[in-house]
Design a protein around this motif. Structure first.
Motif, PDB file in Angstrom:
ATOM      1  N   LEU A  94      40.784  22.649  57.706  1.00 50.40           N
ATOM      2  CA  LEU A  94      41.945  22.422  56.844  1.00 50.40           C
ATOM      3  C   LEU A  94      42.518  21.027  57.041  1.00 50.40           C
ATOM      4  CD1 LEU A  94      43.709  25.878  56.837  1.00 50.40           C
ATOM      5  CD2 LEU A  94      42.274  24.841  55.099  1.00 50.40           C
TER       6      LEU A  94
ATOM      7  N   LYS B 254      44.299  35.267  55.505  1.00 51.27           N
ATOM      8  CA  LYS B 254      44.411  34.010  56.242  1.00 51.27           C
ATOM      9  C   LYS B 254      45.437  34.140  57.359  1.00 51.27           C
ATOM     10  CE  LYS B 254      43.986  30.711  52.588  1.00 51.27           C
ATOM     11  NZ  LYS B 254      44.756  29.595  52.053  1.00 51.27           N
ATOM     12  N   THR B 255      46.582  34.695  57.016  1.00 49.29           N
ATOM     13  CA  THR B 255      47.680  34.671  57.978  1.00 49.29           C
ATOM     14  C   THR B 255      47.736  35.919  58.847  1.00 49.29           C
ATOM     15  OG1 THR B 255      49.059  35.480  56.208  1.00 49.29           O
ATOM     16  CG2 THR B 255      49.146  33.151  56.646  1.00 49.29           C
TER      17      THR B 255
ATOM     18  N   GLU C 122      45.551  35.888  50.243  1.00 45.51           N
ATOM     19  CA  GLU C 122      46.152  35.021  51.255  1.00 45.51           C
ATOM     20  C   GLU C 122      46.521  35.789  52.523  1.00 45.51           C
ATOM     21  OE1 GLU C 122      46.533  31.581  50.525  1.00 45.51           O
ATOM     22  OE2 GLU C 122      45.248  32.305  48.917  1.00 45.51           O
TER      23      GLU C 122
ATOM     24  N   MET D  39      45.022  38.169  59.678  1.00 45.18           N
ATOM     25  CA  MET D  39      43.888  38.637  60.474  1.00 45.18           C
ATOM     26  C   MET D  39      44.057  38.349  61.966  1.00 45.18           C
ATOM     27  SD  MET D  39      42.170  40.602  58.794  1.00 45.18           S
ATOM     28  CE  MET D  39      41.138  41.108  60.169  1.00 45.18           C
ATOM     29  N   PRO D  40      44.615  37.191  62.339  1.00 46.76           N
ATOM     30  CA  PRO D  40      44.817  36.984  63.781  1.00 46.76           C
ATOM     31  C   PRO D  40      45.650  38.097  64.401  1.00 46.76           C
ATOM     32  CG  PRO D  40      45.186  34.938  62.602  1.00 46.76           C
ATOM     33  CD  PRO D  40      45.017  36.007  61.564  1.00 46.76           C
TER      34      PRO D  40
ATOM     35  N   THR E  57      38.580  26.760  61.535  1.00 45.85           N
ATOM     36  CA  THR E  57      39.676  26.679  60.575  1.00 45.85           C
ATOM     37  C   THR E  57      40.545  25.436  60.730  1.00 45.85           C
ATOM     38  OG1 THR E  57      39.721  29.071  60.658  1.00 45.85           O
ATOM     39  CG2 THR E  57      41.575  28.012  59.597  1.00 45.85           C
TER      40      THR E  57
ATOM     41  N   GLN F 290      37.162  33.753  64.668  1.00 42.80           N
ATOM     42  CA  GLN F 290      37.578  35.155  64.814  1.00 42.80           C
ATOM     43  C   GLN F 290      36.768  35.885  65.892  1.00 42.80           C
ATOM     44  OE1 GLN F 290      37.454  37.011  60.956  1.00 42.80           O
ATOM     45  NE2 GLN F 290      39.349  36.023  60.292  1.00 42.80           N
TER      46      GLN F 290
END
Lengths: 333, 438
Positions: free
Chosen positions: B409, B90-91, B87, B93-94, B405, B117
């Motif tokens: 979602l 998901k949060t 997980e 990488m930005p 993304t 990305q």
């Protein structure tokens, strides 16, 4: 009034007395008043400096950044270039899922005060009595609070799974009619979560209230008993009023905690099914971090901050004023 | 593994991440590295940080030995293994891609998320470095391209289909798996008649719900309509609404376990994978990671031999090719910097037959990215899944991954709401076209 206030009084006295004691030997040099003022400033710098730096670095600056991001349509990757003004705020304030989430937070907060508080007071009064196994019982009520929220969330989601241990227990007790979809029903899930939250945090309330009860001088109770007051009268007329400051602090913590409910909900339901257990923070996390709409997520965080802040200020002003008045005015003045 | 919504572990991710950061910063004294994620080259020597989601063996062990073997063959290149919880990617990488020292190699699932990305400008275009060998992966590599450029490389493939209990099917007198939806419905009825819950569904995590609607869409819509829908983030073609209609009719037959809205997909005996593993349901629509998941959720040592596989049944009258499958995969991206050639070389090594076979035999990853390693698959069920994948007319990437993304979602959430009885066809269709759904 009770222990909280007497401590504050003592603190206030010490603060007031401090400079006088110091000013004695310093009288030979600079005028005592000036000297003590400088010393006070140094003390304040040393004592307040580090927390102030931490506060600015980790609370204030991120807050400014959040407000800045909230004005952009930003997915976290590219540059902050798509300025959209208050559009995100409009989205949050008019969003039906956010309304749902806010309502859920309010329901949890109200239920906390209406249900958790009486239970906590009752158990605290009970555990305050001298009896066998008192320490063991106190330990038992406090244990869930020590568990990590993640642990209890995983544990309860297994216990409450359909056909799981809780359902089996009800069945074997002849209460099969009470079996429900604890977590799958959109109308029930929020209350199931409230039960788990209560289970987890009730120990904290009890310990807080016990500390408050310990601060009530036993002489008061004894005197009342000698005067012929019944046990109920002592509780109702002496113990509860003296417990007031502790109860008011508890309510404050419970409401702020309810507004910021996240861990248990996220692990047990991810805010579902169909948003039925969404809270403002799960909403923020899903829309901000998971959907990589960081601008929008920042907006939710700002809105949540404003709600919490307004509540905190209003509560300080109107409910806690009596409790903090002496300490604050005297220390500053 | 596609996703691991393992509650405890997810919650521990923060702690683990903190620990990793601490570990990295303490070991950064070695070489010229100045932190966990700084590629450094001094005198031709290169150190690459590698963020992957293998926090446990066997996968972790395979990566560690791959690092050693690669270093032996290329002494000038050192790979630094930095495992993170799934997980985390998901949060975080930005944030990592915004920083000045992102990881040199990191976990990449391709599709629309990769395209999002790429906007950071930090992803390396590997096209020129991999052109010599990327062809050996077949159609797999296409999922990691953004506007024709190879910004990522897969190391395994996934295919979604039905995993079923051969023993429970036999008990209900079912001899052949269904090939059409009406057949599936009669199989469900037979199972119900024998007191067996037909299908397990881990609806809590939303994406298992989405698999159902997406598969109906893949059967109802032609390949070109799906491709166009994903590239333009639009589900306005009528066949998508038909998929909702099919799903509505199918849901009306009560095929799932009761209370599926609150059931997790993986990682506990009470999850849908656990229910299949423990014989509580007869089948589940899941990816090829299912046998591995099932093994972890039961004490039944023979679970592997009890599982069979069949493709999502044909929908009569649908425009999609019945052989098309829904799938995806795991892979890597490299970030821009001096070390791009070395990075590409390492990815090539991971996709070599040698490492790929290890992944199949030791880590039961399902389908290797390199078809040459498929011979190492032993489980008949996984073999059937692999064959369906290789002979598919079209491999549709799960929509939430194929789309960027945010709409991806939003689509998952709209479908999950529909499963919970609180949604509608228009909510599903519109979820992707606007950032609404808030």
């Amino acid at each position: 009034m009770a222990r909280a206030e007497s401590t504050q009084d003592r603190g206030a006295v010490r603060l007031a007395a401090g400079p006088e004691i110091i000013s004695g030997p310093a009288a030979a040099g600079a005028p005592p008043k000036q000297r003590s003022a400088r010393r006070k400033r140094i003390e304040l710098t040393i004592l307040l400096g580090p927390p102030l730096i931490l506060f600015i670095g980790f609370v204030f600056v991120p807050m400014i950044f959040a407000i800045w991001y909230s004005l952009y349509n930003w997915n976290g990757y590219g540059p902050l270039s798509d300025f959209i003004g208050l559009q995100n705020y409009q989205g949050v304030v008019t969003g039906s899922v956010f309304h749902q989430a806010l309502l859920h937070n309010i329901i949890i907060a109200v239920l906390s005060v209406v249900i958790q508080l009486p239970i906590s007071i009752g158990l605290a009064l009970l555990l305050n009595r001298r009896m066998r196994g008192q320490a063991a019982m106190r330990l038992a009520v406090f244990t869930p609070y020590v568990l990590s929220q993640a642990t209890s969330a995983v544990m309860w989601s297994m216990l409450l799974s359909h056909g799981g241990p809780v359902d089996s227990l009800l069945k074997s007790a002849g209460l099969a009619a009470l079996i429900h979809f604890w977590l799958a029903s959109t109308s029930l899930v929020l209350y199931t979560l409230f039960f788990v939250v209560t289970w987890q945090f009730i120990g904290f309330g009890i310990v807080l209230l016990l500390a408050g009860l310990q601060g009530i001088p036993p002489e008061l109770r004894e005197a009342a008993a000698i005067d012929g007051a019944s046990s109920w009268q002592i509780t109702r007329r002496i113990m509860l009023p003296l417990l007031g400051p502790t109860i008011r602090i508890w309510i404050f913590l419970a409401v702020i905690g309810s507004l910021q409910l996240f861990d248990i909900v996220w692990i047990m339901t991810l805010g579902g099914p169909a948003n039925a257990s969404q809270t403002m923070l799960t909403y923020l996390y899903f829309n901000g971090a998971e959907r990589t709409q960081f601008g929008y997520g920042a907006t939710v965080s700002v809105v949540l901050f404003i709600i919490s802040f307004v509540f905190a200020l209003a509560y300080q002003r109107y409910a806690l004023r009596r409790d903090t008045a002496g300490a604050v005015t005297r220390a500053v003045g | 593994m596609r996703r691991s919504p393992k509650p405890v572990i997810v919650a521990m991710a923060v702690a683990a991440a903190a620990a990793t950061i601490a570990a990295c910063s303490s070991s950064s004294g070695t070489s010229a590295g100045s932190g966990s994620s700084a590629s450094s080259s001094a005198g031709g020597r290169v150190t690459l940080s590698w963020w992957n989601n293998a926090t446990a063996d066997p996968l972790k062990g395979i990566w560690v030995s791959a690092i050693t073997a690669f270093h032996t063959a290329h002494p000038s290149v050192t790979i630094q293994n930095v495992p993170h919880q799934n997980e985390f990617f998901k949060t975080n990488m930005p944030i990592a891609l915004k920083s000045n020292n992102p990881p040199d190699i990191y976990q990449q699932w391709g599709g629309g998320a990769e395209a999002t990305q790429v906007q950071s400008g930090k992803l390396a275009d590997l096209t020129q470095y991999v052109s010599g060998w990327i062809g050996t992966l077949g159609k797999a590599a296409a999922g990691w391209q953004v506007s024709g450029k190879q910004y990522g490389v897969p190391y395994d493939q996934h295919v979604v289909g039905f995993w079923y209990r051969k023993d429970l099917f036999a008990k209900a007198g079912i001899t052949t798996p269904p090939t059409t939806i009406p057949q599936l419905e009669s199989v469900n009825a037979k199972l119900r008649a024998h007191g067996i819950t037909p299908i397990g569904l881990g609806g809590q995590a939303q994406w298992p719900d989405a698999f159902w609607w997406e598969y109906f869409a893949v059967r109802e819509c032609s390949t070109s309509v799906i491709q166009q829908g994903m590239s333009s983030s639009s589900l306005s073609a009528p066949c998508y609404s038909k998929a909702t209609k099919d799903l509505t009719a199918f849901l009306a037959t009560n095929p799932f376990e009761s209370g599926f809205n609150a059931v997790a997909a993986q990682s506990s005996p009470t999850s849908s994978a656990g229910m299949l593993a423990n014989g509580k349901v007869a089948m589940e629509l899941q990816g090829d990671w299912e046998p591995g998941e099932a093994k972890g959720d039961t004490t039944d040592k023979n679970i592997d031999s009890k599982l069979g596989w069949f493709a999502f049944p044909a929908v009569p009258g649908g425009q999609g090719d019945p052989s098309s499958v829904l799938g995806g995969g795991d892979g890597w991206s490299c970030t821009t910097g001096a070390a791009e050639p070395a990075c590409a070389q390492f990815l090539q090594y991971i996709d070599s037959t040698e490492v790929q076979k290890q992944l199949v035999t030791q880590a039961s990853i399902g389908l290797p990215a390199n078809p040459a390693a498929e011979s190492a698959i032993t489980s008949p069920a996984v073999k059937a899944a692999a064959q369906a994948h290789d002979t598919a007319a079209y491999v549709a990437v799960y929509f939430d991954q194929a789309l960027p993304t945010d709409p991806g979602l939003a689509l998952d959430a709209a479908i999950a709401n529909f499963f919970a009885g609180k949604g509608s066809n228009s909510a599903i269709i519109n979820s992707v076209s606007s950032s609404s759904g808030h």
